[in-house]
Design a protein around this motif. Structure first.
Motif, PDB file in Angstrom:
ATOM      1  N   ALA A  78       0.840  -1.201   0.000  1.00 47.41           N
ATOM      2  CA  ALA A  78       0.000   0.000   0.000  1.00 47.41           C
ATOM      3  C   ALA A  78       0.874   1.250   0.000  1.00 47.41           C
ATOM      4  O   ALA A  78       0.577   2.223  -0.709  1.00 47.41           O
ATOM      5  CB  ALA A  78      -0.918  -0.006   1.217  1.00 47.41           C
ATOM      6  N   VAL A  79       1.973   1.236   0.757  1.00 47.01           N
ATOM      7  CA  VAL A  79       2.894   2.383   0.748  1.00 47.01           C
ATOM      8  C   VAL A  79       3.463   2.556  -0.654  1.00 47.01           C
ATOM      9  O   VAL A  79       3.522   3.676  -1.184  1.00 47.01           O
ATOM     10  CB  VAL A  79       4.030   2.176   1.774  1.00 47.01           C
ATOM     11  N   VAL A  80       3.862   1.457  -1.282  1.00 48.50           N
ATOM     12  CA  VAL A  80       4.418   1.534  -2.637  1.00 48.50           C
ATOM     13  C   VAL A  80       3.371   2.094  -3.597  1.00 48.50           C
ATOM     14  O   VAL A  80       3.668   2.924  -4.453  1.00 48.50           O
ATOM     15  CB  VAL A  80       4.911   0.143  -3.092  1.00 48.50           C
ATOM     16  N   VAL A 163      -5.930  -0.067   3.860  1.00 48.52           N
ATOM     17  CA  VAL A 163      -5.006  -1.098   4.346  1.00 48.52           C
ATOM     18  C   VAL A 163      -3.973  -0.481   5.294  1.00 48.52           C
ATOM     19  O   VAL A 163      -3.647  -1.029   6.344  1.00 48.52           O
ATOM     20  CB  VAL A 163      -4.309  -1.794   3.151  1.00 48.52           C
ATOM     21  N   LEU A 164      -3.497   0.694   4.916  1.00 48.63           N
ATOM     22  CA  LEU A 164      -2.463   1.348   5.706  1.00 48.63           C
ATOM     23  C   LEU A 164      -2.989   1.774   7.080  1.00 48.63           C
ATOM     24  O   LEU A 164      -2.319   1.608   8.098  1.00 48.63           O
ATOM     25  CB  LEU A 164      -1.983   2.572   4.931  1.00 48.63           C
ATOM     26  N   VAL A 165      -4.213   2.306   7.101  1.00 51.92           N
ATOM     27  CA  VAL A 165      -4.801   2.716   8.373  1.00 51.92           C
ATOM     28  C   VAL A 165      -4.992   1.485   9.275  1.00 51.92           C
ATOM     29  O   VAL A 165      -4.724   1.530  10.478  1.00 51.92           O
ATOM     30  CB  VAL A 165      -6.152   3.430   8.129  1.00 51.92           C
ATOM     31  N   GLY A 166      -5.377   0.378   8.660  1.00 43.36           N
ATOM     32  CA  GLY A 166      -5.656  -0.829   9.436  1.00 43.36           C
ATOM     33  C   GLY A 166      -4.421  -1.491  10.011  1.00 43.36           C
ATOM     34  O   GLY A 166      -4.526  -2.355  10.868  1.00 43.36           O
ATOM     35  N   VAL A 167      -3.243  -1.074   9.551  1.00 43.53           N
ATOM     36  CA  VAL A 167      -2.033  -1.773   9.988  1.00 43.53           C
ATOM     37  C   VAL A 167      -1.777  -1.580  11.483  1.00 43.53           C
ATOM     38  O   VAL A 167      -1.093  -2.391  12.102  1.00 43.53           O
ATOM     39  CB  VAL A 167      -0.815  -1.361   9.123  1.00 43.53           C
ATOM     40  N   VAL A 168      -2.362  -0.557  12.111  1.00 44.29           N
ATOM     41  CA  VAL A 168      -2.186  -0.400  13.568  1.00 44.29           C
ATOM     42  C   VAL A 168      -2.757  -1.593  14.330  1.00 44.29           C
ATOM     43  O   VAL A 168      -2.373  -1.841  15.462  1.00 44.29           O
ATOM     44  CB  VAL A 168      -2.867   0.872  14.133  1.00 44.29           C
ATOM     45  N   ASN A 169      -3.668  -2.304  13.671  1.00 38.46           N
ATOM     46  CA  ASN A 169      -4.266  -3.456  14.341  1.00 38.46           C
ATOM     47  C   ASN A 169      -3.261  -4.595  14.549  1.00 38.46           C
ATOM     48  O   ASN A 169      -3.421  -5.409  15.458  1.00 38.46           O
ATOM     49  CB  ASN A 169      -5.454  -3.944  13.503  1.00 38.46           C
ATOM     50  N   ILE A 170      -2.231  -4.635  13.701  1.00 36.73           N
ATOM     51  CA  ILE A 170      -1.282  -5.768  13.768  1.00 36.73           C
ATOM     52  C   ILE A 170      -0.517  -5.818  15.096  1.00 36.73           C
ATOM     53  O   ILE A 170      -0.523  -6.846  15.769  1.00 36.73           O
ATOM     54  CB  ILE A 170      -0.346  -5.745  12.544  1.00 36.73           C
TER      55      ILE A 170
ATOM     56  N   LEU B   9       5.521  10.217   0.525  1.00 37.97           N
ATOM     57  CA  LEU B   9       5.976   9.333   1.598  1.00 37.97           C
ATOM     58  C   LEU B   9       5.774   9.999   2.951  1.00 37.97           C
ATOM     59  O   LEU B   9       5.350   9.360   3.914  1.00 37.97           O
ATOM     60  CB  LEU B   9       7.449   8.978   1.384  1.00 37.97           C
ATOM     61  N   THR B  10       6.049  11.303   3.013  1.00 40.31           N
ATOM     62  CA  THR B  10       5.841  12.037   4.267  1.00 40.31           C
ATOM     63  C   THR B  10       4.372  11.995   4.663  1.00 40.31           C
ATOM     64  O   THR B  10       4.038  11.752   5.833  1.00 40.31           O
ATOM     65  CB  THR B  10       6.288  13.503   4.106  1.00 40.31           C
ATOM     66  N   ILE B  11       3.491  12.218   3.682  1.00 40.02           N
ATOM     67  CA  ILE B  11       2.052  12.193   3.997  1.00 40.02           C
ATOM     68  C   ILE B  11       1.662  10.812   4.526  1.00 40.02           C
ATOM     69  O   ILE B  11       0.959  10.691   5.529  1.00 40.02           O
ATOM     70  CB  ILE B  11       1.218  12.537   2.736  1.00 40.02           C
ATOM     71  N   VAL B  12       2.161   9.771   3.868  1.00 38.84           N
ATOM     72  CA  VAL B  12       1.852   8.400   4.284  1.00 38.84           C
ATOM     73  C   VAL B  12       2.331   8.158   5.714  1.00 38.84           C
ATOM     74  O   VAL B  12       1.602   7.610   6.548  1.00 38.84           O
ATOM     75  CB  VAL B  12       2.496   7.393   3.305  1.00 38.84           C
ATOM     76  N   LEU B  13       3.558   8.616   6.012  1.00 38.35           N
ATOM     77  CA  LEU B  13       4.091   8.422   7.363  1.00 38.35           C
ATOM     78  C   LEU B  13       3.246   9.160   8.396  1.00 38.35           C
ATOM     79  O   LEU B  13       2.931   8.615   9.451  1.00 38.35           O
ATOM     80  CB  LEU B  13       5.539   8.896   7.434  1.00 38.35           C
ATOM     81  N   PHE B  14       2.866  10.400   8.060  1.00 37.31           N
ATOM     82  CA  PHE B  14       2.022  11.161   8.984  1.00 37.31           C
ATOM     83  C   PHE B  14       0.696  10.446   9.228  1.00 37.31           C
ATOM     84  O   PHE B  14       0.205  10.387  10.355  1.00 37.31           O
ATOM     85  CB  PHE B  14       1.759  12.566   8.431  1.00 37.31           C
ATOM     86  N   LEU B  15       0.147   9.885   8.151  1.00 31.98           N
ATOM     87  CA  LEU B  15      -1.119   9.158   8.275  1.00 31.98           C
ATOM     88  C   LEU B  15      -0.980   7.997   9.268  1.00 31.98           C
ATOM     89  O   LEU B  15      -1.772   7.852  10.204  1.00 31.98           O
ATOM     90  CB  LEU B  15      -1.529   8.632   6.899  1.00 31.98           C
TER      91      LEU B  15
END
Lengths: 248, 158, 75
Positions: A78-80, A163-170, B9-15
């Motif tokens: 998802a980051v990629v 998916v990225l938001v949900g990763v805190v659940n891991i 990438l910065t936005i993603v990290l902040f999120l």
């Protein structure tokens, strides 16, 4: 270094690599998994308190382990997707989400059936079980969202954010058994400690986990190849590949 | 790296960081509700409400289980090795219920500090051992305990 | 072998129904997903091959645009 990274994103390159990897993943995976399961079911000794019901561990733990690591892989993809806009990353997320959902369901199901004779209940709302249920909802949400949005690019981004938001659940799943009082016992395996399990019990378990990992890799390749074919159907390389019968 | 990608990438990290902080604060605020059960120390300290359905959990104290010969009533102490609470329960206990094993009981705390349970769940620990190995381990532990008893005195003198 | 007889293996000391139902569901559902993925792949391949075989697909024809958009929404 970035060149290799961008080459990785080429669907054609992926298709070729996957085709070469798949037979290995499938057959080594089947051999390891089946051997681990048979060893665990028939040859591993019974447990001192649980007797034979603990043999469910040989599918419960591999399923739960994979369910979580598949999600972590999806989060990386998802980051990629969000940063590099690499299409193959989205192909991965979409292809793998149903596998993750099934594995999570199987972990919950086998856990419930194991819980009945061991704990005395199918289900209890403790932190581990609940966070695992949330994982299944996250998978389901990712699948539903991906299908609901027609446009390929917006769908990729929306799913990636979810998916990225949900990763805190891991980490919550992982540490729930240490942070809070739960009915589920703490982890038997920790990276820094010796397993709290006799070796004739954990060796087959490790085989089952590795085997299931490889089988996941195989199924992920198969589904990703299909998705690549669908998306790249109009390109020349796909046409040539199919006309030359290179898809068997 | 391309500046646009760097920005993304910065936005993603902040999120991710933002969501993690939000979830961490929420779970911290709800920590008592996330705990499945109260442990005996919390009950002894009066943290658990009286006459409300709650769960209590801990280890069944050795030599504390009293079974009523006439009925299915059982009485036992649940301990966390600093305090303990008396539990009474009528019904069938799970297979894994034994002295020295973990349990989670559901029920109400009455005025006298007794916990009247209507459901008892067994808690398994993270150790998986075959029966013979377990016996061998226990034997070794007992031996070591008796030996170290003597050693302790010498080391204390020294 | 941890069991004395086949019967002991099946009953698992009374835990047989729990153990075997877990294994059954695990393998059944996994095989369903695998088979589903393979059928879907075959379907996609066939649809694509049919598209290429049509005589007017060379160049910028509508037919080739259509089959690429074909509904393959079973994942």
């Amino acid at each position: 270094m970035w060149q290799i990274f961008h080459k990785l994103g080429s669907p054609k390159w992926f298709y070729g690599i996957a085709s070469r990897l798949m037979p290995w993943l499938l057959w080594v995976g089947v051999a390891l998994f089946i051997a681990g399961v048979i060893w665990g079911l028939a040859f591993a000794p019974p447990e001192r308190l649980q007797g034979n019901s603990y043999r469910i561990i040989y599918i419960h733990v591999p399923a739960a382990f994979l369910a979580q690591s598949v999600y972590v892989m999806m989060a990386v993809a998802a980051v990629v997707t969000l940063v590099w806009r690499m299409k193959l990353a989205d192909v991965f997320v979409k292809s793998v989400a149903p596998i993750g959902a099934l594995l999570t369901f199987l972990a919950l199901f086998t856990g419930a059936v194991w819980g009945k004779p061991t704990w005395g209940t199918w289900w209890v709302w403790d932190a581990r079980l609940t966070s695992m249920l949330i994982l299944m909802l996250l998978y389901a949400g990712a699948i539903a969202l991906g299908r609901a949005i027609q446009d390929e690019k917006s769908s990729a981004r929306a799913v990636a954010v979810l998916v990225l938001v949900g990763v805190v659940n891991i980490p919550i799943i992982q540490y729930s058994v240490e942070w809070w009082n739960t009915l589920h016992q703490p982890s038997t395996f920790k990276l820094t400690e010796k397993p709290k399990m006799a070796s004739e019990m954990w060796v087959p378990l490790l085989m089952a986990i590795l085997g299931l990992y490889m089988l996941f890799g195989w199924l992920a390749c198969l589904r990703m190849q299909t998705e690549v074919l669908v998306r790249e159907g109009r390109t020349r390389w796909v046409k040539e590949l199919i006309q030359q019968g290179g898809t068997r | 790296m391309h500046p646009i990608r760097k920005k993304r990438l910065t936005i993603v990290l902040f999120l991710v960081v933002g969501v993690s902080v939000a979830v961490a604060l929420t779970t911290y605020a709800l920590r008592q509700n996330i705990n499945l059960f109260y442990d005996p120390s919390q009950i002894a300290a009066g943290e658990a409400p009286v006459d409300v359905r709650i769960r209590a959990g801990g280890m069944v104290e050795e030599d504390s289980v009293i079974r009523d010969p006439e009925s299915l009533m059982v009485e036992f102490k649940v301990t966390d090795f600093s305090s303990s609470v008396l539990v009474e329960y009528t019904g069938i206990l799970p297979d894994l219920f034994a002295e020295g094993q973990g349990v989670v009981a559901m029920g109400r705390l009455n005025g006298q500090g007794r916990f009247v349970a209507d459901q008892v769940l067994a808690k398994h620990d993270e150790n998986y051992m075959p029966p013979e190995v377990n016996e061998a381990l226990e034997k070794a532990a007992n031996k070591r305990a008796s030996e170290s008893g003597g050693q302790l005195e010498t080391s204390a003198g020294y | 072998m941890a069991f004395d007889s086949l019967e002991a293996f099946i009953t698992m000391g009374g835990h047989g129904p729990y153990v075997w139902s877990c294994y059954f569901v695990f393998f059944a559902l996994s095989l369903v997903l695998i088979q589903w993925s393979r059928v879907h792949r075959r379907f996609v391949l066939r649809t694509l091959a049919r598209g290429y075989a049509e005589p007017d697909t060379a160049g910028t024809s509508r037919a080739s645009a259509d089959f690429a958009r074909v509904d393959t929404s079973d994942h």
